[in-house]
Design an enzyme around this catalytic site. Structure first.
Site, PDB file in Angstrom:
ATOM      1  N   MET A 158       4.771   3.453  -5.639  1.00 47.90           N
ATOM      2  CA  MET A 158       5.504   1.673  -5.165  1.00 47.90           C
ATOM      3  C   MET A 158       6.451   1.511  -4.373  1.00 47.90           C
ATOM      4  SD  MET A 158       4.589  -0.892  -7.363  1.00 47.90           S
ATOM      5  CE  MET A 158       5.993  -2.439  -7.793  1.00 47.90           C
ATOM      6  N   GLY A 159       5.689   1.926  -2.993  1.00 51.67           N
ATOM      7  CA  GLY A 159       6.368   1.746  -1.857  1.00 51.67           C
ATOM      8  C   GLY A 159       5.786   0.639  -1.200  1.00 51.67           C
ATOM      9  N   ARG A 160       5.780   0.431  -0.416  1.00 52.83           N
ATOM     10  CA  ARG A 160       5.476  -1.332   0.765  1.00 52.83           C
ATOM     11  C   ARG A 160       4.079  -1.557   0.008  1.00 52.83           C
ATOM     12  NH1 ARG A 160       7.359   1.612   4.377  1.00 52.83           N
ATOM     13  NH2 ARG A 160       9.554   0.925   5.016  1.00 52.83           N
ATOM     14  N   ILE A 161       3.319  -0.485   0.226  1.00 56.62           N
ATOM     15  CA  ILE A 161       1.873  -1.147  -0.040  1.00 56.62           C
ATOM     16  C   ILE A 161       1.839  -1.213  -1.733  1.00 56.62           C
ATOM     17  CG2 ILE A 161      -0.702  -0.452  -0.241  1.00 56.62           C
ATOM     18  CD1 ILE A 161       0.237   1.437   2.435  1.00 56.62           C
ATOM     19  N   ARG A 181       8.335   7.852  -8.749  1.00 57.08           N
ATOM     20  CA  ARG A 181       9.197   8.704  -8.644  1.00 57.08           C
ATOM     21  C   ARG A 181      10.681   8.894 -10.165  1.00 57.08           C
ATOM     22  NH1 ARG A 181      10.663  11.940  -2.776  1.00 57.08           N
ATOM     23  NH2 ARG A 181       9.947   9.230  -2.854  1.00 57.08           N
ATOM     24  N   GLY A 239      -4.761   5.990  -1.295  1.00 59.68           N
ATOM     25  CA  GLY A 239      -3.142   6.659  -0.804  1.00 59.68           C
ATOM     26  C   GLY A 239      -3.536   7.551   0.162  1.00 59.68           C
ATOM     27  N   ARG A 240      -4.048   9.597  -0.459  1.00 56.86           N
ATOM     28  CA  ARG A 240      -4.424  10.808   0.124  1.00 56.86           C
ATOM     29  C   ARG A 240      -5.043  11.295  -0.677  1.00 56.86           C
ATOM     30  NH1 ARG A 240      -2.822   8.295   4.616  1.00 56.86           N
ATOM     31  NH2 ARG A 240      -1.717   9.251   6.170  1.00 56.86           N
ATOM     32  N   GLU A 269     -12.067  14.803   5.628  1.00 59.74           N
ATOM     33  CA  GLU A 269     -12.375  14.026   6.067  1.00 59.74           C
ATOM     34  C   GLU A 269     -12.712  14.252   7.541  1.00 59.74           C
ATOM     35  OE1 GLU A 269      -9.433  10.660   5.918  1.00 59.74           O
ATOM     36  OE2 GLU A 269      -8.880  10.367   3.772  1.00 59.74           O
ATOM     37  N   HIS A 288     -12.164   5.531   4.916  1.00 64.33           N
ATOM     38  CA  HIS A 288     -10.831   4.973   5.212  1.00 64.33           C
ATOM     39  C   HIS A 288     -10.290   3.636   5.595  1.00 64.33           C
ATOM     40  CE1 HIS A 288      -6.841   8.165   5.595  1.00 64.33           C
ATOM     41  NE2 HIS A 288      -6.387   6.609   5.778  1.00 64.33           N
TER      42      HIS A 288
HETATM   43  C1  DGY Z   1      -2.063   6.200   7.621  1.00 58.98           C
HETATM   44  O1  DGY Z   1      -1.318   4.630   8.370  1.00 58.98           O
HETATM   45  O2  DGY Z   1      -1.538   6.693   7.117  1.00 58.98           O
HETATM   46  C2  DGY Z   1      -3.410   5.547   6.892  1.00 58.98           C
HETATM   47  O3  DGY Z   1      -3.934   6.592   5.932  1.00 58.98           O
HETATM   48  C3  DGY Z   1      -4.239   5.126   8.687  1.00 58.98           C
HETATM   49  O4  DGY Z   1      -5.295   3.888   7.722  1.00 58.98           O
END
Ligand code: DGY
Length: 327
Positions: A158-161, A181, A239-240, A269, A288
């Site tokens: 739950m950050g900015r995004i 966290r 996310g990742r 990727e 992505h």
């Molecule tokens: C980031 O900024 O980390 C994104 O994954 C790139 O689009």
């Protein structure tokens, strides 16, 4: 001829006015003439000569390269993520790193919510059927999906995004839950309720993971975690890639779990086109694209360029840039 301007290595031809902004104050060495990634050796050569570096998530700045770059004194990344940069190596040399997370939050939240809609309503499957000519006409049970409006949206990270995504969920009349966290102060939680990871997994109709890549988050969504989710849930990873165990996911998809899965990021990727996860119609796989609008990508690159200039001059970072802890 020496100009007295600092030399900066820029990974690629970046959008917006990025190169003009930098060229006014620096000697710019462009490692790739276009939008594509530079060959790793070409990138390394440019970095070794530079005082400042501007890079994207597609380039690496590892400890070996940092050690070889004796003039390096500032780095800016056109990204929110930092997993392509060796923070410790920078910290050991006292080299600051700026990123631009705030700039891309809204565009990335749009994409994450689009993946929820695509996976829940089986839009990828439907679109492919129309094109392939396999659509036989309207039928009450054809490609039925999961309700989005009014359902429970779970946000992992739950950050900015995440907060921007919570606002979208509320706009769709969803009940929004999150795990982080630490719980956020209520005034920052956008009306979302905190849950333990276990409860978030179990209660979400649609789970969106926005986790960054860290040693703690690697495979946080492993087989056991995925098994806690409802069998007909929707799972989105924006996310990742390495935070989700893709082999475990494939296994559970084979068992018939999940109404739909939306992926924008992968452990490697580009994702190899023969990867088994692509064998499932109910998986939506994007390349992505999280932050990928013209305006956002230009703002990301320009903000990173301004941040690099500020670091080289020892000035305060511009709005939208973030100083990363490198120690
Ligand atoms: C980031 O900024 O980390 C994104 O994954 C790139 O689009």
């Amino acid at each position: 001829m020496a100009t007295g301007k600092p030399r900066v290595a820029v990974c690629r031809a970046l959008p917006g006015r990025t190169l003009e902004i930098l060229s006014e104050a620096c000697e710019v060495e462009l490692a790739s003439p276009d939008d594509g990634a530079p060959p790793p050796e070409r990138w390394a050569e440019a970095v070794r000569r530079a005082e400042g570096v501007l890079l994207c998530v597609g380039e690496r700045l590892d400890g070996v390269l940092v050690a070889q770059s004796s003039a390096l004194r500032a780095v800016a990344s056109m990204s929110a993520g930092v997993d392509h940069v060796d923070l410790r190596a920078l910290g050991a040399r006292g080299i600051p790193l700026a990123t631009i997370g705030p700039v891309l939050s809204e565009a990335t939240a749009d994409l994450a919510f689009a993946l929820v809609l695509m996976a829940a309503r089986r839009l990828g499957e439907g679109e492919r059927a129309v094109r392939a000519g396999t659509w036989r006409g309207w039928a009450p049970g054809y490609l039925t999906g999961l309700e989005v409006h009014g359902a429970t949206l779970g946000i992992l990270g739950m950050g900015r995004i995440g907060r921007a995504l919570a606002r979208r969920g509320r706009g769709f009349g969803m009940r929004v839950l999150y795990h982080n966290r630490r719980p956020l102060p209520p005034e920052q939680a956008e009306g979302a309720e905190y849950r333990s990871l276990e409860d978030l997994l179990a209660e979400s109709d649609h789970l969106v993971s926005l986790l960054p890549s860290t040693p703690e988050t690697r495979h946080l969504l492993d087989r056991a975690a995925l098994m806690r989710m409802r069998t007909d849930a929707v799972l989105v990873n924006a996310g990742r890639g390495d935070t989700l165990d893709l082999d475990a996911l494939v296994d559970l998809l084979r068992q018939g779990r999940f109404t739909g899965v939306g992926l924008d990021v992968y452990p490697r990727e580009p994702l190899p086109p023969d990867h088994p996860v692509l064998g499932f119609e109910r998986v939506v796989a994007l390349p992505h694209l999280g932050s990928n609008t013209r305006a956002t990508r230009a703002a990301m690159a320009e903000t990173a360029a301004r941040a690099l200039l500020a670091l080289l001059r020892g000035e305060a970072l511009p709005p939208g840039a973030v100083a990363e802890a490198t120690a």
